[in-house]
Design an enzyme around this catalytic site. Sequence first.
Site, PDB file in Angstrom:
ATOM      1  N   GLY A  29       1.824   2.611  10.963  1.00 29.65           N
ATOM      2  CA  GLY A  29       2.794   3.695  10.850  1.00 29.65           C
ATOM      3  C   GLY A  29       3.458   4.109  12.154  1.00 29.65           C
ATOM      4  O   GLY A  29       4.132   5.133  12.222  1.00 29.65           O
ATOM      5  N   ASN A  49       0.861  -1.185   0.000  1.00 29.88           N
ATOM      6  CA  ASN A  49       0.000   0.000   0.000  1.00 29.88           C
ATOM      7  C   ASN A  49       0.898   1.236   0.000  1.00 29.88           C
ATOM      8  O   ASN A  49       1.514   1.554   1.010  1.00 29.88           O
ATOM      9  CB  ASN A  49      -0.899  -0.023   1.244  1.00 29.88           C
ATOM     10  CG  ASN A  49      -1.707   1.255   1.365  1.00 29.88           C
ATOM     11  OD1 ASN A  49      -1.854   2.011   0.391  1.00 29.88           O
ATOM     12  ND2 ASN A  49      -2.248   1.512   2.547  1.00 29.88           N
ATOM     13  N   LYS A  97       0.012   4.250  -0.242  1.00 24.27           N
ATOM     14  CA  LYS A  97      -0.668   5.435   0.314  1.00 24.27           C
ATOM     15  C   LYS A  97      -0.533   6.630  -0.634  1.00 24.27           C
ATOM     16  O   LYS A  97      -0.519   6.459  -1.848  1.00 24.27           O
ATOM     17  CB  LYS A  97      -0.119   5.770   1.698  1.00 24.27           C
ATOM     18  CG  LYS A  97      -0.053   4.570   2.631  1.00 24.27           C
ATOM     19  CD  LYS A  97       0.219   4.965   4.039  1.00 24.27           C
ATOM     20  CE  LYS A  97       0.435   3.728   4.877  1.00 24.27           C
ATOM     21  NZ  LYS A  97      -0.165   3.826   6.185  1.00 24.27           N
ATOM     22  N   GLU A 115      -5.854  -4.810  10.765  1.00 26.43           N
ATOM     23  CA  GLU A 115      -4.863  -3.762  10.984  1.00 26.43           C
ATOM     24  C   GLU A 115      -5.228  -2.964  12.244  1.00 26.43           C
ATOM     25  O   GLU A 115      -6.076  -2.057  12.178  1.00 26.43           O
ATOM     26  CB  GLU A 115      -4.846  -2.793   9.801  1.00 26.43           C
ATOM     27  CG  GLU A 115      -4.543  -3.432   8.473  1.00 26.43           C
ATOM     28  CD  GLU A 115      -3.932  -2.421   7.498  1.00 26.43           C
ATOM     29  OE1 GLU A 115      -2.774  -2.630   7.115  1.00 26.43           O
ATOM     30  OE2 GLU A 115      -4.599  -1.439   7.153  1.00 26.43           O
ATOM     31  N   GLU A 129      -7.239   4.913   7.610  1.00 29.15           N
ATOM     32  CA  GLU A 129      -6.952   6.313   7.249  1.00 29.15           C
ATOM     33  C   GLU A 129      -8.153   6.933   6.536  1.00 29.15           C
ATOM     34  O   GLU A 129      -8.355   8.145   6.591  1.00 29.15           O
ATOM     35  CB  GLU A 129      -5.669   6.385   6.402  1.00 29.15           C
ATOM     36  CG  GLU A 129      -4.427   6.206   7.283  1.00 29.15           C
ATOM     37  CD  GLU A 129      -3.203   5.663   6.560  1.00 29.15           C
ATOM     38  OE1 GLU A 129      -3.201   5.577   5.331  1.00 29.15           O
ATOM     39  OE2 GLU A 129      -2.236   5.299   7.274  1.00 29.15           O
ATOM     40  N   HIS A 160      -9.884   1.185   4.844  1.00 28.55           N
ATOM     41  CA  HIS A 160      -8.615   1.471   5.519  1.00 28.55           C
ATOM     42  C   HIS A 160      -8.854   2.497   6.625  1.00 28.55           C
ATOM     43  O   HIS A 160      -9.635   3.437   6.452  1.00 28.55           O
ATOM     44  CB  HIS A 160      -7.583   2.000   4.510  1.00 28.55           C
ATOM     45  CG  HIS A 160      -6.192   1.990   5.058  1.00 28.55           C
ATOM     46  ND1 HIS A 160      -5.750   2.922   5.969  1.00 28.55           N
ATOM     47  CD2 HIS A 160      -5.150   1.153   4.842  1.00 28.55           C
ATOM     48  CE1 HIS A 160      -4.494   2.656   6.285  1.00 28.55           C
ATOM     49  NE2 HIS A 160      -4.100   1.573   5.614  1.00 28.55           N
TER      50      HIS A 160
END
Length: 245
Positions: A169, A6, A8, A163, A96, A94
């Site tokens: 991160g 990924n 991003k 996740e 995010e 996701h």
Amino acid sequence: MYFIANWKMYGDLKSLKSLDKVIKFANYHKRKKIMIIYCPPYTLLHSFQNKIKKTKIFLGAQNCHAELSDGPFTGSISPKMLKRIGSKYVIIGHSENRFEGETDLQINKKIKSCIKCGLNVIFCIGETHSQKKKKITSQILKNQITTGLKKIKFSNKIIIAYEPVWSIGTGLIPKLYELDKNVNFIKKVLKKNLKIKNPKVLYGGSVNPKNVKNLRSIAGIDGFLVGGASQKANNFIDIVKKTII
Ligand code: PEP
């Protein structure tokens, strides 16, 4: 084993060069049961597809609109557009994007449209740090699964990516016994509540070449969703190697 990169909101045309090594690696290991999927930003999907179309690497997108087909949705990309450009996979839910306001209902609609259109879905779920502290992880995961997959005829086209939000991160990963427990719990919910015979569950969150051997020791894990460490070819290849060799 699945290995999903990924990227991003990173990468430009120059970064495509890093694919050369990964293509070589994937070709060399073509008999091994590995699935490498690259999810670059929308701006690079076309160039990625041109580069990987005759290789063992698959293309995926990082999100899409809930509407199946084209329409008046400024700034959005439909599942059909992704399909047309050569995407086989799409990441949905996701954290995010959930953080930006994406709801379980929208996620459910997106998954429905993607499946209708023949895309494979990488469906992300995971608890936040405060939910973990409150010891409601199982409840959160079960809720995310059942609302996200409501009225969806589950097929082998959906892969779950577990996740933990606090792990993405941050360099932090779950304790192995916790990860084992959560992955087994997810598989149990998928089997019992949704009658899936052989569910696939990946782990994502700060996976790197140093911690992947430990993470790999969890028997229920069917692969990894890799963010930061996937942007450097050597790191990504190392993650795959340390998992399969
Ligand atoms: C992700 O983007 O899904 C992810 C797991 O990121 P990272 O590996 O950087 O934690």
